[in-house]
Design a protein around this motif. Structure first.
Motif, mmCIF file in Angstrom:
data_model
loop_
_atom_site.group_PDB
_atom_site.id
_atom_site.type_symbol
_atom_site.label_atom_id
_atom_site.label_comp_id
_atom_site.label_asym_id
_atom_site.label_seq_id
_atom_site.Cartn_x
_atom_site.Cartn_y
_atom_site.Cartn_z
ATOM 1 N N SER A 182 -7.778 6.473 -1.103
ATOM 2 C CA SER A 182 -8.783 5.428 -0.882
ATOM 3 C C SER A 182 -8.131 4.099 -0.500
ATOM 4 O O SER A 182 -8.609 3.401 0.404
ATOM 5 C CB SER A 182 -9.654 5.256 -2.127
ATOM 6 O OG SER A 182 -8.879 4.846 -3.237
ATOM 7 N N ILE A 183 -7.032 3.753 -1.183
ATOM 8 C CA ILE A 183 -6.319 2.509 -0.874
ATOM 9 C C ILE A 183 -5.708 2.577 0.517
ATOM 10 O O ILE A 183 -5.799 1.632 1.317
ATOM 11 C CB ILE A 183 -5.226 2.231 -1.926
ATOM 12 C CG1 ILE A 183 -5.857 1.861 -3.268
ATOM 13 C CG2 ILE A 183 -4.286 1.126 -1.455
ATOM 14 C CD1 ILE A 183 -6.632 0.560 -3.252
ATOM 15 N N VAL B 228 0.831 -1.207 0.000
ATOM 16 C CA VAL B 228 0.000 0.000 0.000
ATOM 17 C C VAL B 228 0.864 1.254 0.000
ATOM 18 O O VAL B 228 0.575 2.222 -0.716
ATOM 19 C CB VAL B 228 -0.945 0.005 1.223
ATOM 20 C CG1 VAL B 228 -1.643 1.351 1.362
ATOM 21 C CG2 VAL B 228 -1.971 -1.108 1.102
ATOM 22 N N TYR C 95 -8.568 2.511 3.203
ATOM 23 C CA TYR C 95 -9.254 1.232 3.326
ATOM 24 C C TYR C 95 -8.371 0.166 3.977
ATOM 25 O O TYR C 95 -8.832 -0.609 4.817
ATOM 26 C CB TYR C 95 -9.713 0.748 1.952
ATOM 27 C CG TYR C 95 -10.417 -0.590 1.966
ATOM 28 C CD1 TYR C 95 -11.755 -0.681 2.371
ATOM 29 C CD2 TYR C 95 -9.757 -1.763 1.601
ATOM 30 C CE1 TYR C 95 -12.402 -1.902 2.406
ATOM 31 C CE2 TYR C 95 -10.395 -2.987 1.627
ATOM 32 C CZ TYR C 95 -11.717 -3.055 2.030
ATOM 33 O OH TYR C 95 -12.348 -4.281 2.068
ATOM 34 N N ASN C 96 -7.091 0.134 3.596
ATOM 35 C CA ASN C 96 -6.207 -0.943 4.042
ATOM 36 C C ASN C 96 -5.452 -0.645 5.333
ATOM 37 O O ASN C 96 -5.137 -1.560 6.087
ATOM 38 C CB ASN C 96 -5.187 -1.276 2.943
ATOM 39 C CG ASN C 96 -5.816 -1.964 1.762
ATOM 40 O OD1 ASN C 96 -6.058 -3.165 1.789
ATOM 41 N ND2 ASN C 96 -6.103 -1.207 0.712
ATOM 42 N N TYR D 112 -7.105 7.739 -5.681
ATOM 43 C CA TYR D 112 -6.887 6.297 -5.577
ATOM 44 C C TYR D 112 -5.930 5.976 -4.430
ATOM 45 O O TYR D 112 -6.160 5.044 -3.652
ATOM 46 C CB TYR D 112 -6.326 5.751 -6.890
ATOM 47 C CG TYR D 112 -6.073 4.260 -6.876
ATOM 48 C CD1 TYR D 112 -7.127 3.368 -6.988
ATOM 49 C CD2 TYR D 112 -4.778 3.764 -6.737
ATOM 50 C CE1 TYR D 112 -6.895 1.991 -6.966
ATOM 51 C CE2 TYR D 112 -4.536 2.391 -6.709
ATOM 52 C CZ TYR D 112 -5.600 1.515 -6.820
ATOM 53 O OH TYR D 112 -5.380 0.163 -6.786
ATOM 54 N N LYS D 113 -4.868 6.772 -4.294
ATOM 55 C CA LYS D 113 -3.896 6.565 -3.222
ATOM 56 C C LYS D 113 -4.559 6.709 -1.854
ATOM 57 O O LYS D 113 -4.356 5.886 -0.958
ATOM 58 C CB LYS D 113 -2.750 7.577 -3.338
ATOM 59 C CG LYS D 113 -1.853 7.379 -4.543
ATOM 60 C CD LYS D 113 -0.798 8.461 -4.582
ATOM 61 C CE LYS D 113 0.097 8.323 -5.806
ATOM 62 N NZ LYS D 113 1.126 9.387 -5.856
#
Length: 199
Positions: free
Chosen positions: A104-105, A88, A108-109, A101-102
């Protein structure tokens, strides 16, 4: 197809919990047993928090009521510590991915697993002072996280909650979040105790 959403599970579970707490409160009051409202509220907050974690971790669940479903389809899971975290972070610092995108990733993770468990570290010693010990709190966090990951793996394997996997990095992040919450609790009550002594 039968589906249970996080909101539905939380509401279904919260209603009987409220009824049980009210019943216990009434029984204690009628029996002349002293009630500490603050302690009872903390216990209720702890149970409600556990229900929130379970709602977010295990749901939504979609169960196919047809006779030939669900089918067992084993899913991959990560047992290599820091594998997901490093992956990640590499995405977060890569130029080819968009900022949205960065975020959100990463959220989420990493952020979700870290911050969702901060209240656990704060509530545990509030419910029972034995959890002031970091080792005891850490053991509880690890066991609780491992149970969550095992259930998520089972759900994914049987097609109940596709896309949810089991990851040792989730356990690590949950542990860090719990310990951070415990440190916050110790700092908060130490500051409160110092203020009372000065006053």
């Amino acid at each position: 197809m039968f589906s249970v959403t996080p909101q539905l599970f939380f509401l279904m579970g919260l209603s009987p919990v409220i009824c049980i707490f009210l019943a216990i409160w009434i029984i204690k009051s009628s029996s002349g047993i002293s009630i500490l409202p603050k302690a009872e509220l903390i216990k209720f907050a702890f149970i409600a928090y556990i229900m929130v974690i379970c709602s977010l971790s295990f749901f939504p669940v979609a169960y196919d009521t047809s006779l030939d479903a669900p089918q067992y389809t084993p899913q991959n899971f990560n047992l290599v510590p820091f594998h997901t975290i490093v992956g990640v972070c590499s995405v977060f610092f890569a130029k080819e991915f968009s900022f949205y995108y960065k975020v959100s990733i990463f959220g989420y993770n990493i952020a979700s697993n870290l911050f969702l468990f901060i209240p656990l570290g704060f509530l545990l010693p509030s419910v029972n002072k034995k959890f002031i010990k970091k080792s005891l709190t850490a053991i509880f966090s690890i066991l609780f996280s491992c149970i969550i990951e095992a259930i998520q793996y089972a759900e994914t394997s049987f097609g109940l909650a596709p896309g949810v996997g089991a990851d040792i990095d989730d356990v690590i992040l949950n542990l860090l979040g719990t310990l951070l919450g415990l440190i916050m609790w110790i700092s908060f009550y130490s500051s409160k105790k110092n203020l009372l002594q000065k006053g």
